[in-house]
Design an enzyme around this catalytic site. Structure first.
Site, PDB file in Angstrom:
ATOM      1  N   GLU A   1     -67.915 -36.447  43.083  1.00  0.00           N
ATOM      2  CA  GLU A   1     -68.110 -36.756  41.715  1.00  0.00           C
ATOM      3  C   GLU A   1     -68.733 -35.542  41.229  1.00  0.00           C
ATOM      4  O   GLU A   1     -69.429 -35.721  39.749  1.00  0.00           O
ATOM      5  CB  GLU A   1     -68.960 -37.794  41.332  1.00  0.00           C
TER       6      GLU A   1
ATOM      7  N   CYS B   1     -69.069 -42.594  43.987  1.00  0.00           N
ATOM      8  CA  CYS B   1     -69.646 -42.419  45.514  1.00  0.00           C
ATOM      9  C   CYS B   1     -68.651 -42.780  46.544  1.00  0.00           C
ATOM     10  O   CYS B   1     -68.941 -42.567  47.721  1.00  0.00           O
ATOM     11  CB  CYS B   1     -71.044 -42.814  45.984  1.00  0.00           C
TER      12      CYS B   1
ATOM     13  N   HIS C   1     -73.729 -47.561  52.127  1.00  0.00           N
ATOM     14  CA  HIS C   1     -74.236 -46.439  51.141  1.00  0.00           C
ATOM     15  C   HIS C   1     -75.755 -46.513  50.956  1.00  0.00           C
ATOM     16  O   HIS C   1     -76.170 -47.320  50.931  1.00  0.00           O
ATOM     17  CB  HIS C   1     -73.248 -46.867  49.869  1.00  0.00           C
TER      18      HIS C   1
ATOM     19  N   LYS D   1     -82.045 -53.562  52.454  1.00  0.00           N
ATOM     20  CA  LYS D   1     -82.016 -54.949  52.026  1.00  0.00           C
ATOM     21  C   LYS D   1     -80.596 -55.626  52.168  1.00  0.00           C
ATOM     22  O   LYS D   1     -80.322 -56.577  52.382  1.00  0.00           O
ATOM     23  CB  LYS D   1     -82.575 -54.719  50.262  1.00  0.00           C
TER      24      LYS D   1
ATOM     25  N   ASN E   1     -79.701 -39.045  48.249  1.00  0.00           N
ATOM     26  CA  ASN E   1     -78.625 -39.783  48.080  1.00  0.00           C
ATOM     27  C   ASN E   1     -77.515 -38.234  47.938  1.00  0.00           C
ATOM     28  O   ASN E   1     -77.271 -37.832  47.123  1.00  0.00           O
ATOM     29  CB  ASN E   1     -78.414 -40.578  46.875  1.00  0.00           C
TER      30      ASN E   1
ATOM     31  N   SER F   1     -69.831 -46.568  42.491  1.00  0.00           N
ATOM     32  CA  SER F   1     -70.239 -47.363  41.266  1.00  0.00           C
ATOM     33  C   SER F   1     -68.739 -47.465  40.378  1.00  0.00           C
ATOM     34  O   SER F   1     -67.711 -46.819  40.580  1.00  0.00           O
ATOM     35  CB  SER F   1     -70.991 -46.719  40.290  1.00  0.00           C
TER      36      SER F   1
END
Lengths: 134, 355
Positions: B86, B118, B241, B250, B273, B303
């Site tokens: 991107e 991504c 990711h 999480k 990232n 996204s």
């Protein structure tokens, strides 16, 4: 068009992207980038050979008086590099000049070598950097 | 269990590239007046910064050369080059052709730049599995590479970094890891975007989490486990990711994975990232250490939004390929720390007027 016309960028791409050298069938020496005649013996009987990507730094110069478009990388280090069967001159990057030593192992890296303003072509090619990986 | 066509494809070579420069989190926090707990909450230490002559194409080529070294393939046998990013150096002009030319795969090959935030490169993996198993190409090269942008002062600046991963995908025979199955989950979710001509992306703050990152990865991973009849404990490693150091832990916990399964693939705390490189550099690091017979779950996310989940089984070929190129840890440990001023110059955050 400026210095990097479409035709010039296209014509030189293979030799800028890959370390393909000219090799003289007469005297056996290699030169990069390939020329029409051997720079050592003048023979036109040449073939091509891909150079190794790791070599040794023979000597270098630190250039402070860079053109304005290279100011973001100043000072620029220009090195003389021994790749075994050929020697070449290339920019040495990813190092502070004070950390560089003659005899350092250096490896080829693919980088931007010129950018034609904000709208022109981006020209890619090979530079070298000290080997610190592996 | 249904027969999975993915089983005909595998990873023959993997490789990464991470630039040498790092900016510590304290530098960014001090410059923009953030409290330290802001970046500590992201689970971050420092991030990788591309040099002034680097971009997603240059990093992608370096990762590709490492993948080709491990695969030991003739570049002329690569019938497809997919470049997922991107942060395209050109709005119009493919990077895939530059890489295909530089590796010596041209002219008889496909070459495409892919876009899906991504997970563009992950779409390339899925397309490559299809091309390889159908017999249309012998090998495909998939690259995920980004010099991620962030508006200076935005919280995104703590994490947006630079790096690349590349994979050679071919027949399962002779591969270092065989695909066992895959699942894809996409919806129209406006969590993060960058408009044409805009230099920096915008994001929906907290909205990037629950309805975007978590919902899509959980959807893709559960879809995969249902298809294959597997549960979290059947995997030795899981890599998701990694927009920061916390989200992957999480989502792993929500899916029932243990922290030990996630640890090896978690690279964002050390390098930031890397967007299209994020989960894929994590996968490469797992392949750097995994033992034959081990099972890996990899789930990139992009996204907009979507996630793919893949299951891979490591073969005994992995060990002979490993030493042919630098490890992910070699790149992580090879670093030069820079202050914010140098970072700002390298990433062109300082306005310079050129003729």
């Amino acid at each position: 068009m400026g210095e990097w016309s479409s035709a010039r960028v296209w014509r030189s791409r293979v030799y800028r992207y890959r370390l393909i050298a000219g090799r003289c069938r007469s005297c056996g020496r290699a030169h990069y980038p390939p020329a029409n005649a051997c720079p050592y013996c003048g023979s036109r009987d040449l073939d091509e050979v891909e150079l190794p990507r790791v070599g040794r730094l023979i000597s270098y110069s630190v250039v402070y008086a860079t053109p304005f478009e290279d100011r973001d990388r100043s000072p620029v280090v220009i090195g003389l590099i021994d790749l075994g069967i050929a020697r070449l001159v290339a920019e040495v990057v990813d190092v502070k000049p004070g950390d560089l030593r003659v005899g350092d192992r250096v490896e080829a890296v693919f980088r931007r070598i010129a950018v034609d303003g904000n709208t022109g072509l981006i020209v890619y090619g090979i530079k070298f950097r000290p080997v610190r990986v592996g | 269990m249904a027969l999975m066509p993915e089983r005909g494809a595998g990873i023959h070579g993997w490789g990464v590239y991470i630039p040498r420069f790092r900016i510590p989190m304290q530098e960014i926090a001090r410059e923009w007046g953030w409290p330290d707990h802001q970046w500590r909450a992201l689970g971050m230490m420092e991030k990788a910064v591309a040099g002034p002559d680097e971009d997603s194409t240059t990093m992608g080529l370096e990762a590709s050369l490492n993948a080709i070294r491990r695969a030991g393939v003739n570049p002329k046998d690569i019938g497809a080059v997919f470049f997922g990013t991107e942060s395209k150096p050109y709005a119009v002009k493919p990077s895939a052709t530059i890489i295909a030319e530089a590796i010596g795969a041209t002219p008889l090959t496909m070459a495409s730049d892919l876009e899906f935030a991504c997970r563009a490169a992950s779409e390339g993996i899925k397309a490559s599995i299809g091309l390889v198993t159908s017999g249309m190409v012998k090998y495909a090269l998939v690259i995920g590479s980004d010099t991620a942008q962030a508006n200076p002062g935005d919280v995104l600046e703590f994490t947006a970094s630079s790096g690349a991963a590349a994979f050679i995908i071919g027949s399962s025979k002779g591969s270092a890891a065989v695909f066992e199955g895959s699942s894809t989950y996409v919806t129209d979710t406006p969590d993060f975007w960058r408009r044409e001509g805009s230099p920096y992306p915008r994001h929906g703050e907290g909205f990037t989490g629950e309805p975007a990152y978590f919902a899509h990865i959980i959807g893709a991973v559960r879809g995969l486990m249902d298809k294959l009849g597997l549960k979290p404990s059947d995997f030795n490693y899981a890599v998701f990711h990694q927009p920061n150091g916390r989200f992957p832990l999480k989502v792993g916990e929500m899916l029932g994975f243990k922290p030990e399964q996630l640890k090896l693939g978690l690279v964002t705390p050390m390098i930031g990232n890397t967007y299209n490189g994020s989960a894929l550099i994590g996968l490469a690091r797992i392949l750097d250490y995994a033992k034959p017979g081990e099972r890996i779950l990899v789930a990139p996310f992009g996204s907009g939004a979507g996630s793919d989940a893949y299951s891979l089984i490591v073969t005994d070929v992995v060990e002979e390929k490993r030493g042919r190129a630098p490890l992910v840890d070699d790149y992580i440990n090879d670093k030069i720390s820079i202050p914010y001023s140098v970072y700002a110059k390298f990433r062109e955050l300082i306005r310079v007027v050129r003729e």
